[in-house]
Design a protein around this motif. Structure first.
Motif, PDB file in Angstrom:
ATOM      1  N   TRP A   1       0.840  -1.206   0.000  1.00  0.00           N
ATOM      2  CA  TRP A   1       0.000   0.000   0.000  1.00  0.00           C
ATOM      3  C   TRP A   1       0.873   1.254   0.000  1.00  0.00           C
ATOM      4  N   LEU A   2       1.900   1.243   0.842  1.00  0.00           N
ATOM      5  CA  LEU A   2       2.802   2.387   0.934  1.00  0.00           C
ATOM      6  C   LEU A   2       3.687   2.508  -0.307  1.00  0.00           C
ATOM      7  N   VAL A   3       4.170   1.392  -0.804  1.00  0.00           N
ATOM      8  CA  VAL A   3       4.993   1.402  -2.020  1.00  0.00           C
ATOM      9  C   VAL A   3       4.206   2.011  -3.178  1.00  0.00           C
ATOM     10  N   GLN A   4       2.980   1.578  -3.335  1.00  0.00           N
ATOM     11  CA  GLN A   4       2.149   2.089  -4.420  1.00  0.00           C
ATOM     12  C   GLN A   4       1.853   3.579  -4.233  1.00  0.00           C
ATOM     13  N   GLY A   5       1.440   3.960  -3.037  1.00  0.00           N
ATOM     14  CA  GLY A   5       1.047   5.336  -2.803  1.00  0.00           C
ATOM     15  C   GLY A   5       2.183   6.330  -2.884  1.00  0.00           C
ATOM     16  N   LEU A   6       3.382   5.902  -2.461  1.00  0.00           N
ATOM     17  CA  LEU A   6       4.543   6.787  -2.464  1.00  0.00           C
ATOM     18  C   LEU A   6       5.350   6.694  -3.756  1.00  0.00           C
ATOM     19  N   GLY A   7       5.028   5.708  -4.614  1.00  0.00           N
ATOM     20  CA  GLY A   7       5.875   5.465  -5.777  1.00  0.00           C
ATOM     21  C   GLY A   7       7.266   5.039  -5.361  1.00  0.00           C
TER      22      GLY A   7
ATOM     23  N   VAL B   1       8.546   7.137  15.465  1.00  0.00           N
ATOM     24  CA  VAL B   1       7.376   6.441  14.942  1.00  0.00           C
ATOM     25  C   VAL B   1       6.513   7.444  14.180  1.00  0.00           C
ATOM     26  N   LEU B   2       6.309   7.183  12.890  1.00  0.00           N
ATOM     27  CA  LEU B   2       5.429   8.043  12.104  1.00  0.00           C
ATOM     28  C   LEU B   2       3.980   7.868  12.518  1.00  0.00           C
ATOM     29  N   GLY B   3       3.604   6.657  12.877  1.00  0.00           N
ATOM     30  CA  GLY B   3       2.239   6.397  13.299  1.00  0.00           C
ATOM     31  C   GLY B   3       1.841   4.965  13.072  1.00  0.00           C
ATOM     32  N   LEU B   4       0.554   4.702  13.286  1.00  0.00           N
ATOM     33  CA  LEU B   4      -0.010   3.364  13.186  1.00  0.00           C
ATOM     34  C   LEU B   4      -0.837   3.229  11.916  1.00  0.00           C
ATOM     35  N   ILE B   5      -0.831   2.027  11.353  1.00  0.00           N
ATOM     36  CA  ILE B   5      -1.821   1.638  10.356  1.00  0.00           C
ATOM     37  C   ILE B   5      -2.485   0.366  10.858  1.00  0.00           C
ATOM     38  N   LEU B   6      -3.794   0.423  10.992  1.00  0.00           N
ATOM     39  CA  LEU B   6      -4.553  -0.742  11.439  1.00  0.00           C
ATOM     40  C   LEU B   6      -5.031  -1.526  10.231  1.00  0.00           C
ATOM     41  N   ASN B   7      -5.042  -2.839  10.373  1.00  0.00           N
ATOM     42  CA  ASN B   7      -5.422  -3.725   9.281  1.00  0.00           C
ATOM     43  C   ASN B   7      -6.529  -4.657   9.752  1.00  0.00           C
ATOM     44  N   GLY B   8      -7.633  -4.666   9.011  1.00  0.00           N
ATOM     45  CA  GLY B   8      -8.725  -5.557   9.352  1.00  0.00           C
ATOM     46  C   GLY B   8     -10.041  -4.815   9.470  1.00  0.00           C
TER      47      GLY B   8
ATOM     48  N   LEU C   1     -10.246  -6.106   1.778  1.00  0.00           N
ATOM     49  CA  LEU C   1     -10.582  -5.828   0.382  1.00  0.00           C
ATOM     50  C   LEU C   1     -10.781  -7.153  -0.341  1.00  0.00           C
ATOM     51  N   GLU C   2     -11.969  -7.345  -0.861  1.00  0.00           N
ATOM     52  CA  GLU C   2     -12.308  -8.578  -1.592  1.00  0.00           C
ATOM     53  C   GLU C   2     -12.830  -8.218  -2.974  1.00  0.00           C
ATOM     54  N   PRO C   3     -12.016  -8.462  -3.997  1.00  0.00           N
ATOM     55  CA  PRO C   3     -10.671  -9.041  -3.953  1.00  0.00           C
ATOM     56  C   PRO C   3      -9.632  -7.983  -3.609  1.00  0.00           C
ATOM     57  N   LEU C   4      -8.460  -8.457  -3.179  1.00  0.00           N
ATOM     58  CA  LEU C   4      -7.345  -7.557  -2.907  1.00  0.00           C
ATOM     59  C   LEU C   4      -6.659  -7.227  -4.226  1.00  0.00           C
ATOM     60  N   THR C   5      -6.747  -5.960  -4.646  1.00  0.00           N
ATOM     61  CA  THR C   5      -6.179  -5.538  -5.924  1.00  0.00           C
ATOM     62  C   THR C   5      -5.439  -4.219  -5.751  1.00  0.00           C
ATOM     63  N   ALA C   6      -4.588  -3.917  -6.722  1.00  0.00           N
ATOM     64  CA  ALA C   6      -3.875  -2.647  -6.705  1.00  0.00           C
ATOM     65  C   ALA C   6      -4.847  -1.476  -6.795  1.00  0.00           C
ATOM     66  N   SER C   7      -5.883  -1.606  -7.600  1.00  0.00           N
ATOM     67  CA  SER C   7      -6.847  -0.507  -7.739  1.00  0.00           C
ATOM     68  C   SER C   7      -7.622  -0.292  -6.442  1.00  0.00           C
ATOM     69  N   GLY C   8      -7.940  -1.369  -5.745  1.00  0.00           N
ATOM     70  CA  GLY C   8      -8.618  -1.243  -4.462  1.00  0.00           C
ATOM     71  C   GLY C   8      -7.747  -0.551  -3.432  1.00  0.00           C
ATOM     72  N   LEU C   9      -6.462  -0.896  -3.412  1.00  0.00           N
ATOM     73  CA  LEU C   9      -5.528  -0.226  -2.509  1.00  0.00           C
ATOM     74  C   LEU C   9      -5.437   1.260  -2.827  1.00  0.00           C
ATOM     75  N   ASP C  10      -5.382   1.582  -4.104  1.00  0.00           N
ATOM     76  CA  ASP C  10      -5.273   2.984  -4.503  1.00  0.00           C
ATOM     77  C   ASP C  10      -6.503   3.775  -4.086  1.00  0.00           C
ATOM     78  N   GLN C  11      -7.668   3.178  -4.216  1.00  0.00           N
ATOM     79  CA  GLN C  11      -8.895   3.874  -3.808  1.00  0.00           C
ATOM     80  C   GLN C  11      -8.874   4.198  -2.323  1.00  0.00           C
ATOM     81  N   GLU C  12      -8.410   3.247  -1.507  1.00  0.00           N
ATOM     82  CA  GLU C  12      -8.327   3.501  -0.063  1.00  0.00           C
ATOM     83  C   GLU C  12      -7.267   4.560   0.247  1.00  0.00           C
ATOM     84  N   TRP C  13      -6.148   4.530  -0.462  1.00  0.00           N
ATOM     85  CA  TRP C  13      -5.082   5.508  -0.264  1.00  0.00           C
ATOM     86  C   TRP C  13      -5.610   6.927  -0.521  1.00  0.00           C
ATOM     87  N   GLN C  14      -6.319   7.090  -1.624  1.00  0.00           N
ATOM     88  CA  GLN C  14      -6.852   8.403  -1.963  1.00  0.00           C
ATOM     89  C   GLN C  14      -7.964   8.814  -0.998  1.00  0.00           C
ATOM     90  N   ARG C  15      -8.832   7.893  -0.675  1.00  0.00           N
ATOM     91  CA  ARG C  15      -9.972   8.214   0.199  1.00  0.00           C
ATOM     92  C   ARG C  15      -9.504   8.675   1.576  1.00  0.00           C
TER      93      ARG C  15
END
Length: 213
Positions: free
Chosen positions: A26-32, A158-165, A190-204
């Motif tokens: 998620w971070l790799v994609q969002g930060l390039g 510590v930059l902060g927390l990311i919660l998963n689930g 995310l079902e299914p887990l996809t790059a586009s789904g990750l990007d939508q959450e990153w932007q949102r």
């Protein structure tokens, strides 16, 4: 005015199977960013580097090779011993790369890289800020607050927390209040887990803004 330096950070988990690799992607994609997992235990499916590459469809040049790759999916110190290898801290020096970098650790903070060298010792040597990944639900308070206490004792930023689930009604507030670190984001299932789904959450969730402030 000179541009801000590229963000380099380390992704750590509070426990096994908290979603550290997905959050790293998620971070790799969002930060390039480039992705690096210095120590990989367990090579099924190509290891975590292979999983990040497959999920994001990244070219090889965006993924740095591991310093150590071990077959057994066990703690790094034991996996290394089974192959007659000693993990040497000097081989884990931060690579000189241009642009942002996401480093994923092997296991939690106190996982041994060898019997006299813990993961948190390596974090202290790197001196990079940490994004701590924690599960969102039951059991996260103890694991996360203990992890934050260990990082504070070593004066590791510590930059902060990311919660998963799945979303939880109270844990985000409690962790921010008691842990005294910001909540950077929450990655829902995310079902299914996809790059586009990750990007939508990153932007949102405007994660980039939260990381830089």
């Amino acid at each position: 005015m000179s541009p801000a330096p590229a963000l380099r950070l380390v992704v750590c988990g509070t426990d096994t199977d908290v979603g550290k690799t997905v959050v790293s992607a998620w971070l790799v994609q969002g930060l390039g960013a480039l992705y690096w997992k210095p120590v990989q235990s367990g090579l099924e499916g190509g290891g975590d580097r292979g999983r990040v590459q497959a999920l994001l469809d990244l070219p090889d040049e965006r993924l740095l090779p591991e310093a150590y790759r071990f077959q057994a999916p066990v703690s790094p110190h034991w996996a290394a011993e089974q192959e007659g290898v000693t993990i040497e801290p000097h081989r884990l020096e931060m690579p000189a790369v241009a642009g942002p970098l996401v480093v994923e650790t092997a296991g939690g903070l106190l996982v041994p890289l060898r019997r006299d060298w813990l993961q948190i010792d390596q974090l202290q040597r790197w001196g990079l800020p940490v994004v701590l990944v924690a599960r969102s639900g039951l059991g996260t308070l103890n694991h996360t607050l203990l992890s934050l206490e260990a990082l504070a004792q070593r004066q590791i930023p510590v930059l902060g927390l990311i919660l998963n689930g799945p979303a939880h009604a109270d844990n985000p507030r409690t962790l921010q209040e008691l842990g005294r670190v910001p909540l950077l984001g929450h990655l829902p299932p995310l079902e299914p887990l996809t790059a586009s789904g990750l990007d939508q959450e990153w932007q949102r969730q405007n994660i980039l803004h939260r990381l830089r402030n």
